[in-house]
Write an enzyme that holds these catalytic residues in place. Structure first.
Site, PDB file in Angstrom:
ATOM      1  N   ARG A 238      10.902  85.134  25.016  1.00 52.12           N
ATOM      2  CA  ARG A 238      10.731  85.830  23.595  1.00 52.12           C
ATOM      3  C   ARG A 238      11.181  86.654  22.712  1.00 52.12           C
ATOM      4  O   ARG A 238      10.970  87.605  23.532  1.00 52.12           O
ATOM      5  CB  ARG A 238      10.038  85.253  22.344  1.00 52.12           C
ATOM      6  CG  ARG A 238       9.169  83.663  22.826  1.00 52.12           C
ATOM      7  CD  ARG A 238       9.624  82.557  21.889  1.00 52.12           C
ATOM      8  NE  ARG A 238       9.558  81.166  21.592  1.00 52.12           N
ATOM      9  CZ  ARG A 238      10.431  80.236  22.906  1.00 52.12           C
ATOM     10  NH1 ARG A 238      10.769  80.208  23.316  1.00 52.12           N
ATOM     11  NH2 ARG A 238       9.189  79.179  22.813  1.00 52.12           N
ATOM     12  N   GLU A 267      17.346  84.767  15.621  1.00 51.80           N
ATOM     13  CA  GLU A 267      17.914  83.864  16.150  1.00 51.80           C
ATOM     14  C   GLU A 267      18.912  82.363  15.066  1.00 51.80           C
ATOM     15  O   GLU A 267      18.045  82.674  14.434  1.00 51.80           O
ATOM     16  CB  GLU A 267      17.186  83.247  17.168  1.00 51.80           C
ATOM     17  CG  GLU A 267      16.377  83.944  18.393  1.00 51.80           C
ATOM     18  CD  GLU A 267      16.226  83.284  19.896  1.00 51.80           C
ATOM     19  OE1 GLU A 267      15.694  81.858  18.969  1.00 51.80           O
ATOM     20  OE2 GLU A 267      15.607  83.888  20.845  1.00 51.80           O
ATOM     21  N   HIS A 286      19.038  81.246  23.749  1.00 49.60           N
ATOM     22  CA  HIS A 286      18.917  80.611  23.962  1.00 49.60           C
ATOM     23  C   HIS A 286      18.522  78.921  24.020  1.00 49.60           C
ATOM     24  O   HIS A 286      17.979  77.839  23.486  1.00 49.60           O
ATOM     25  CB  HIS A 286      17.696  80.050  22.267  1.00 49.60           C
ATOM     26  CG  HIS A 286      16.078  80.269  22.875  1.00 49.60           C
ATOM     27  ND1 HIS A 286      15.024  80.257  21.662  1.00 49.60           N
ATOM     28  CD2 HIS A 286      15.555  79.451  23.456  1.00 49.60           C
ATOM     29  CE1 HIS A 286      13.904  80.251  22.355  1.00 49.60           C
ATOM     30  NE2 HIS A 286      13.606  79.799  23.496  1.00 49.60           N
TER      31      HIS A 286
HETATM   32  P1  NAP Z   1       1.852  80.006  30.834  1.00 50.81           P
HETATM   33  O1  NAP Z   1       2.122  79.036  31.969  1.00 50.81           O
HETATM   34  O2  NAP Z   1       1.081  79.933  29.684  1.00 50.81           O
HETATM   35  O3  NAP Z   1       2.466  81.624  31.037  1.00 50.81           O
HETATM   36  C1  NAP Z   1       2.186  82.619  30.728  1.00 50.81           C
HETATM   37  C2  NAP Z   1       1.873  83.744  31.154  1.00 50.81           C
HETATM   38  O4  NAP Z   1       1.962  84.751  30.717  1.00 50.81           O
HETATM   39  C3  NAP Z   1       0.801  83.278  31.733  1.00 50.81           C
HETATM   40  O5  NAP Z   1       0.157  83.740  32.968  1.00 50.81           O
HETATM   41  C4  NAP Z   1      -0.273  84.884  30.721  1.00 50.81           C
HETATM   42  O6  NAP Z   1      -1.396  85.284  31.784  1.00 50.81           O
HETATM   43  C5  NAP Z   1       1.161  85.925  31.116  1.00 50.81           C
HETATM   44  N1  NAP Z   1       0.344  86.110  29.766  1.00 50.81           N
HETATM   45  C6  NAP Z   1      -0.268  85.833  28.728  1.00 50.81           C
HETATM   46  N2  NAP Z   1      -0.132  87.021  27.630  1.00 50.81           N
HETATM   47  C7  NAP Z   1       0.170  88.328  28.232  1.00 50.81           C
HETATM   48  C8  NAP Z   1      -0.053  89.104  28.447  1.00 50.81           C
HETATM   49  N3  NAP Z   1      -0.676  89.783  27.270  1.00 50.81           N
HETATM   50  N4  NAP Z   1       0.197  91.027  29.583  1.00 50.81           N
HETATM   51  C9  NAP Z   1       0.961  90.212  30.749  1.00 50.81           C
HETATM   52  N5  NAP Z   1       0.050  88.217  30.936  1.00 50.81           N
HETATM   53  C10 NAP Z   1       0.063  88.059  29.652  1.00 50.81           C
HETATM   54  O7  NAP Z   1       3.501  79.340  30.042  1.00 50.81           O
HETATM   55  P2  NAP Z   1       5.603  79.554  30.671  1.00 50.81           P
HETATM   56  O8  NAP Z   1       5.182  77.885  30.321  1.00 50.81           O
HETATM   57  O9  NAP Z   1       5.078  79.970  32.228  1.00 50.81           O
HETATM   58  O10 NAP Z   1       5.775  80.099  29.206  1.00 50.81           O
HETATM   59  C11 NAP Z   1       6.031  81.277  29.360  1.00 50.81           C
HETATM   60  C12 NAP Z   1       7.044  81.657  27.948  1.00 50.81           C
HETATM   61  O11 NAP Z   1       8.204  81.665  28.650  1.00 50.81           O
HETATM   62  C13 NAP Z   1       6.680  80.560  26.454  1.00 50.81           C
HETATM   63  O12 NAP Z   1       5.737  80.996  26.209  1.00 50.81           O
HETATM   64  C14 NAP Z   1       7.853  80.785  25.846  1.00 50.81           C
HETATM   65  O13 NAP Z   1       7.714  81.449  25.136  1.00 50.81           O
HETATM   66  C15 NAP Z   1       9.164  80.795  26.405  1.00 50.81           C
HETATM   67  N6  NAP Z   1       9.547  80.220  26.691  1.00 50.81           N
HETATM   68  C16 NAP Z   1      11.230  80.357  27.190  1.00 50.81           C
HETATM   69  C17 NAP Z   1      12.048  79.042  27.101  1.00 50.81           C
HETATM   70  C18 NAP Z   1      13.306  79.301  26.608  1.00 50.81           C
HETATM   71  O14 NAP Z   1      14.392  78.696  26.292  1.00 50.81           O
HETATM   72  N7  NAP Z   1      14.065  80.453  26.731  1.00 50.81           N
HETATM   73  C19 NAP Z   1      11.687  77.716  27.550  1.00 50.81           C
HETATM   74  C20 NAP Z   1      10.602  77.467  27.621  1.00 50.81           C
HETATM   75  C21 NAP Z   1       9.241  78.631  27.544  1.00 50.81           C
HETATM   76  P3  NAP Z   1      -3.060  83.876  32.067  1.00 50.81           P
HETATM   77  O15 NAP Z   1      -3.031  83.781  32.892  1.00 50.81           O
HETATM   78  O16 NAP Z   1      -4.194  85.313  32.162  1.00 50.81           O
HETATM   79  O17 NAP Z   1      -3.327  82.925  30.483  1.00 50.81           O
END
Ligand code: NAP
Length: 324
Positions: A238, A267, A286
């Site tokens: 994000r 955005e 995005h």
């Molecule tokens: P996810 O499976 O929840 O993975 C997020 C990871 O970030 C987890 O391993 C989490 O750790 C870690 N994390 C959270 N807070 C942290 C911190 N303060 N310091 C270090 N690591 C931290 O989520 P995901 O499905 O991979 O998606 C991640 C993000 O990508 C989404 O929330 C969204 O904002 C973004 N995204 C963007 C797009 C786009 O179109 N650009 C599309 C999809 C997603 P833990 O294992 O400890 O919880």
């Protein structure tokens, strides 16, 4: 009586037909542009369910929707949901993890490749008639294969990026995450490092955390100053996870080599954002999950989550912070 549902963006006929079986649906009708917060507040009326596509779920919106019982996001990220306000009103909130992981990982690799091999600059050169003889060394790029990749946020999508990098491009992959992932380390052969080590040692740094109070501006001037001058920074998480003013200054002064961005602090990005003027930035609007199939799969999952919530069944993907 079937519950009333508002659908805030166009969905496929299949998704609409599924929802119509169980709900009385109204849908945003303008395919040319997204609904505004004000318009959504005006249209939501007495809907009990909302299919939301990036709309801010704020106290203001909720107070305009007194009958609302469930919000189903067509996205995995839910930073635009006011979770306290939803909790207070007992509103069920859902999201769409897993179905988009591979698509977002593909896009991340596309940004890495484009930034490293200067794909957009060279594309513009060819289109502009600037390819006279050979291309000069000043437009040569950097190798992706066998380089060091550091992933910040080794979650569902982070893992898919690691897999592609490790097994597709022979990259050496390290990661920093809030919690360590021994399973992932063993399965994919990736190394855990403290954040500063990831920043200092990596050739490519990919930011893939959710946006939370903890991750807001997680990468700023201090972190950019730790990166190699030849580093390439990729943000698909994000926009607000990065201090954008610091990123602009870093790229302007060529403190790092390049950046690939899918997300921005504001955005849609403003046309006068300096990021759009810099040659060493690849910018996308995005579109991490935006293939037709993945978006349709996300919308169908969101529809199923919503129907389950409205019919008193546990939806498959309740937002973790809203689980009882
Ligand atoms: P996810 O499976 O929840 O993975 C997020 C990871 O970030 C987890 O391993 C989490 O750790 C870690 N994390 C959270 N807070 C942290 C911190 N303060 N310091 C270090 N690591 C931290 O989520 P995901 O499905 O991979 O998606 C991640 C993000 O990508 C989404 O929330 C969204 O904002 C973004 N995204 C963007 C797009 C786009 O179109 N650009 C599309 C999809 C997603 P833990 O294992 O400890 O919880």
């Amino acid at each position: 009586m079937r519950p009333k549902v508002y659908i805030s963006s166009k969905v496929s006929d299949e998704v609409k037909a599924y929802l119509d079986q169980y709900c009385e649906c109204e849908m945003w009708q303008n395919p040319e542009r997204a609904i505004t917060g004000q318009e959504l507040a005006e249209q939501i009326g007495d809907a009990e369910g909302l299919i939301a596509a990036g709309n801010a779920i704020s106290e203001r919106l909720l107070s305009a929707a007194p009958k609302l019982r469930a919000v189903s996001n067509i996205s995995v990220g839910y930073n635009h949901n006011d979770l306290d306000a939803m909790k207070k009103r007992g509103i069920i909130g859902t999201h769409t993890p897993y179905v988009l992981d591979d698509t977002v990982a593909d896009l991340t690799l596309a940004l890495m490749l484009a930034a490293a091999r200067r794909v957009t600059e060279l594309h513009n050169l060819v289109r502009g008639g600037g390819w006279q003889r050979g291309v000069g060394e000043q437009l040569f790029g950097l190798d992706v294969h066998h380089a060091k990749l550091g992933i910040i946020g080794m979650g569902r999508i982070g893992e898919k990026i690691a897999k592609r990098a490790k097994f597709g491009f022979d990259m050496e992959v390290s990661y920093y995450n809030r919690s360590r992932k021994p399973d992932t380390e063993e399965r994919l052969g990736v190394n855990y490092l403290p954040l500063n080590d990831v920043l200092e040692q990596s050739d490519f740094i990919v930011l893939m955390t959710p946006l939370t109070a903890e991750t807001k501006h997680m990468i700023g001037e201090e972190q950019f100053n730790r990166m190699k001058r030849s580093a390439i920074f990729i943000n698909v998480s994000r926009g607000e996870t990065v201090d954008e003013a610091a990123l602009i200054e870093t790229l302007r002064s060529k403190r790092i080599y390049a950046a690939g961005l899918d997300v921005y602090e504001k955005e849609p990005v403003s046309p006068d954002n300096p990021l759009l003027q810099l040659d060493n930035v690849v910018t996308l609007p995005h579109i991490g999950s935006a293939t037709k199939k993945t978006r349709d799969d996300m919308a169908m999952l969101a529809a199923r989550n919503l129907v389950d919530a409205l019919y008193g069944r546990e939806p498959q993907y309740v937002i973790p912070e809203l689980k009882n």
